[in-house]
Scaffold this motif. Structure first.
Motif, mmCIF file in Angstrom:
data_model
loop_
_atom_site.group_PDB
_atom_site.id
_atom_site.type_symbol
_atom_site.label_atom_id
_atom_site.label_comp_id
_atom_site.label_asym_id
_atom_site.label_seq_id
_atom_site.Cartn_x
_atom_site.Cartn_y
_atom_site.Cartn_z
ATOM 1 N N ARG A 158 32.501 44.678 -17.090
ATOM 2 C CA ARG A 158 31.897 44.999 -16.025
ATOM 3 C C ARG A 158 32.199 46.333 -15.677
ATOM 4 N N ARG A 159 33.484 46.826 -15.674
ATOM 5 C CA ARG A 159 33.740 48.132 -15.290
ATOM 6 C C ARG A 159 33.193 49.020 -16.221
ATOM 7 N N ALA A 160 33.264 48.888 -17.529
ATOM 8 C CA ALA A 160 32.892 49.746 -18.578
ATOM 9 C C ALA A 160 31.398 49.938 -18.413
ATOM 10 N N TRP A 161 30.785 48.977 -18.222
ATOM 11 C CA TRP A 161 29.208 49.030 -18.202
ATOM 12 C C TRP A 161 28.778 49.927 -17.032
ATOM 13 N N HIS A 162 29.529 49.532 -15.891
ATOM 14 C CA HIS A 162 29.259 50.417 -14.500
ATOM 15 C C HIS A 162 29.656 51.718 -14.852
ATOM 16 N N ARG A 197 26.945 53.730 -16.993
ATOM 17 C CA ARG A 197 25.569 53.754 -16.373
ATOM 18 C C ARG A 197 25.731 54.379 -15.267
ATOM 19 N N THR A 198 26.745 54.690 -14.537
ATOM 20 C CA THR A 198 26.839 55.880 -13.423
ATOM 21 C C THR A 198 27.409 57.440 -13.622
ATOM 22 N N GLN A 199 28.306 57.142 -14.668
ATOM 23 C CA GLN A 199 29.146 58.492 -14.962
ATOM 24 C C GLN A 199 28.822 59.403 -15.899
ATOM 25 N N ALA A 200 28.151 58.773 -16.983
ATOM 26 C CA ALA A 200 27.830 59.401 -18.312
ATOM 27 C C ALA A 200 27.055 60.442 -18.283
ATOM 28 N N ARG A 201 25.814 60.324 -17.257
ATOM 29 C CA ARG A 201 24.882 61.524 -17.097
ATOM 30 C C ARG A 201 25.512 62.749 -16.457
ATOM 31 N N HIS A 202 26.730 62.610 -15.840
ATOM 32 C CA HIS A 202 27.514 63.860 -15.295
ATOM 33 C C HIS A 202 28.217 64.610 -16.095
ATOM 34 N N TRP A 203 28.275 64.150 -17.359
ATOM 35 C CA TRP A 203 29.033 64.881 -18.630
ATOM 36 C C TRP A 203 28.424 66.039 -19.046
ATOM 37 N N SER A 204 28.905 67.156 -19.378
ATOM 38 C CA SER A 204 28.048 67.983 -20.290
ATOM 39 C C SER A 204 27.677 67.528 -21.437
ATOM 40 N N SER A 205 28.137 66.780 -22.401
ATOM 41 C CA SER A 205 27.727 66.403 -23.642
ATOM 42 C C SER A 205 26.907 65.184 -23.132
ATOM 43 N N PRO A 206 25.668 64.877 -23.862
ATOM 44 C CA PRO A 206 24.767 63.805 -23.558
ATOM 45 C C PRO A 206 25.332 62.649 -24.401
ATOM 46 N N ASN A 207 26.150 62.730 -25.420
ATOM 47 C CA ASN A 207 26.620 61.792 -26.380
ATOM 48 C C ASN A 207 27.898 61.388 -25.976
ATOM 49 N N ALA A 208 29.033 62.277 -25.676
ATOM 50 C CA ALA A 208 30.249 62.036 -25.385
ATOM 51 C C ALA A 208 30.447 61.498 -24.065
ATOM 52 N N GLY A 209 29.723 61.769 -23.113
ATOM 53 C CA GLY A 209 29.626 61.062 -21.752
ATOM 54 C C GLY A 209 29.685 59.599 -21.947
ATOM 55 N N PRO A 210 28.543 58.757 -22.427
ATOM 56 C CA PRO A 210 28.696 57.450 -22.455
ATOM 57 C C PRO A 210 29.807 56.890 -23.227
ATOM 58 N N VAL A 211 30.184 57.602 -24.374
ATOM 59 C CA VAL A 211 31.425 57.083 -25.143
ATOM 60 C C VAL A 211 32.737 57.099 -24.385
ATOM 61 N N LEU A 252 35.624 60.301 -15.120
ATOM 62 C CA LEU A 252 35.031 59.268 -16.246
ATOM 63 C C LEU A 252 36.207 57.972 -16.006
ATOM 64 N N GLY A 253 35.625 56.883 -16.153
ATOM 65 C CA GLY A 253 36.336 55.665 -15.971
ATOM 66 C C GLY A 253 36.890 55.271 -14.392
ATOM 67 N N SER A 254 37.713 54.375 -14.347
ATOM 68 C CA SER A 254 38.412 53.676 -13.163
ATOM 69 C C SER A 254 39.652 53.315 -13.210
ATOM 70 N N GLY A 255 40.561 53.720 -12.495
ATOM 71 C CA GLY A 255 41.855 53.434 -12.585
ATOM 72 C C GLY A 255 42.770 54.446 -12.582
ATOM 73 N N PRO A 256 44.232 54.150 -12.908
ATOM 74 C CA PRO A 256 45.224 55.354 -12.792
ATOM 75 C C PRO A 256 45.007 56.225 -13.811
ATOM 76 N N GLN A 257 45.578 57.436 -13.737
ATOM 77 C CA GLN A 257 45.838 58.236 -14.739
ATOM 78 C C GLN A 257 46.202 57.890 -15.976
ATOM 79 N N PRO A 258 45.833 58.283 -17.388
ATOM 80 C CA PRO A 258 46.566 57.655 -18.467
ATOM 81 C C PRO A 258 48.215 57.997 -18.558
#
Length: 319
Positions: free
Chosen positions: A223-227, A230-244, A272-278
């Motif tokens: 659920r988190r990955a899908w969200h 769908r909500t964050q990828a479009r803000h990334w500069s690369s149209p393909n790296a964003g979704p991945v 991108l993502g949700s949670g703590p820093q890696p």
């Protein structure tokens, strides 16, 4: 499928290419992509000058990719099935991704910040001289997730479309984007064609990769990955790296993006993502996600190939 090969045969050849990559890794000497990089650099030095830079970039792309792709297609036509698997092996970077990324996590876990900085600088263009552990862990995880598509799943997708020749064309195009696709004064016009072609070729594979990351996440991670996708990828500069990267970060439950230093300038990238820093361990978790995705693709392709082949046999029996 453009190859005319039976679906199960193509699936088995794909599995063979993946197995060769995992077993052998990238060639230590005389790797074809290294030679291609030298050719691309030579073409760029001679054509990236004067006016009509976009047209010159298109000409350079055609000169770099066209002849090699035709040779690969002819080799597949005349050299037998093994040529397909061998070409795919040369296009894949699954084991190379592991060999370059996991040592970063190991160095961070051992508290060896200097080694981690040097190892990260080998695989990314960002400035790591002052990077701290969270910066390096984030860079390593980002590189693994994004390159899972560029160095693995894009090549697998195009292999299934057209065999070894199509996989090679994709990998060469992706390499030119990595070399020329920058919005700098030098490459903004000359590399525009390479960047746009890579965007087109990567569009479907990137979204299949993002979907695979969703499928392989835990129940809450799905659920988190899908969200995030769908909500964050479009803000990334690369149209393909964003979704991945958004999907992968959501699946792992970590936060990517944020500040990164490139050529002495601090770039603030969308979250991108949700949670703590890696942390150091998350580089290995990102690699495991990519590896499991590769296995999913191989198993799914083999199963689908077997079903299609069985269907064709049944139809032939009723004819």
């Amino acid at each position: 499928m453009l190859t005319g090969l039976p679906p199960l045969t193509l699936a088995l050849l794909m599995a063979a290419g993946v197995a060769l990559d995992l077993l052998l890794g990238e060639a230590r000497r005389w790797h074809p992509l290294v030679g291609f990089g030298n050719l691309a650099s030579w073409l760029e030095r001679r054509l990236n000058r004067g006016g009509m830079r976009i047209g010159r970039g298109l000409l350079a792309w055609l000169l770099a990719v066209g002849p090699l792709s035709v040779l690969a297609w002819l080799a597949c036509r005349s050299g037998g099935l093994a040529v397909h698997a061998l070409l795919l092996y040369f296009c894949l970077g699954l084991r190379s991704l592991r060999d370059h990324a996991l040592p970063i996590g190991a160095a961070l876990a051992a508290g060896d910040l200097a080694s981690a900085r040097g190892l990260t600088a080998r695989i990314m263009s960002r400035d790591t001289t002052q990077a701290l552990e969270p910066d390096l862990a984030r860079a390593g995880a980002e590189s693994v997730l994004e390159n899972g598509n560029d160095a693995v799943f894009g090549a697998l997708f195009w292999f299934l479309i057209g065999g070894g020749g199509c996989a090679l064309l994709f990998r060469l195009a992706n390499t030119l984007d990595a070399m020329w696709g920058y919005r700098t004064q030098r490459f903004n016009l000359f590399g525009r064609v390479a960047a746009r072609i890579d965007d087109v070729l990567n569009y479907v594979p990137a979204r299949l990769t993002a979907l695979s990351y969703v499928v392989l996440a835990s129940k809450s991670g799905q659920r988190r990955a899908w969200h995030c996708w769908r909500t964050q990828a479009r803000h990334w500069s690369s149209p393909n790296a964003g979704p991945v990267m958004a999907s992968g970060a959501g699946a792992l439950g970590i936060s990517l993006g944020g500040p990164a230093l490139y050529d002495g300038e601090l770039e603030m990238r969308p979250a991108l993502g949700s949670g703590p820093q890696p942390a150091a361990v998350d580089i290995g978790r990102a690699w495991a996600l990519v590896m499991h995705t590769a296995l999913l693709w191989v198993v799914a392709t083999l199963a689908l190939g077997a079903l299609l082949s069985l269907s064709l046999l049944l139809r032939a029996g009723h004819a």
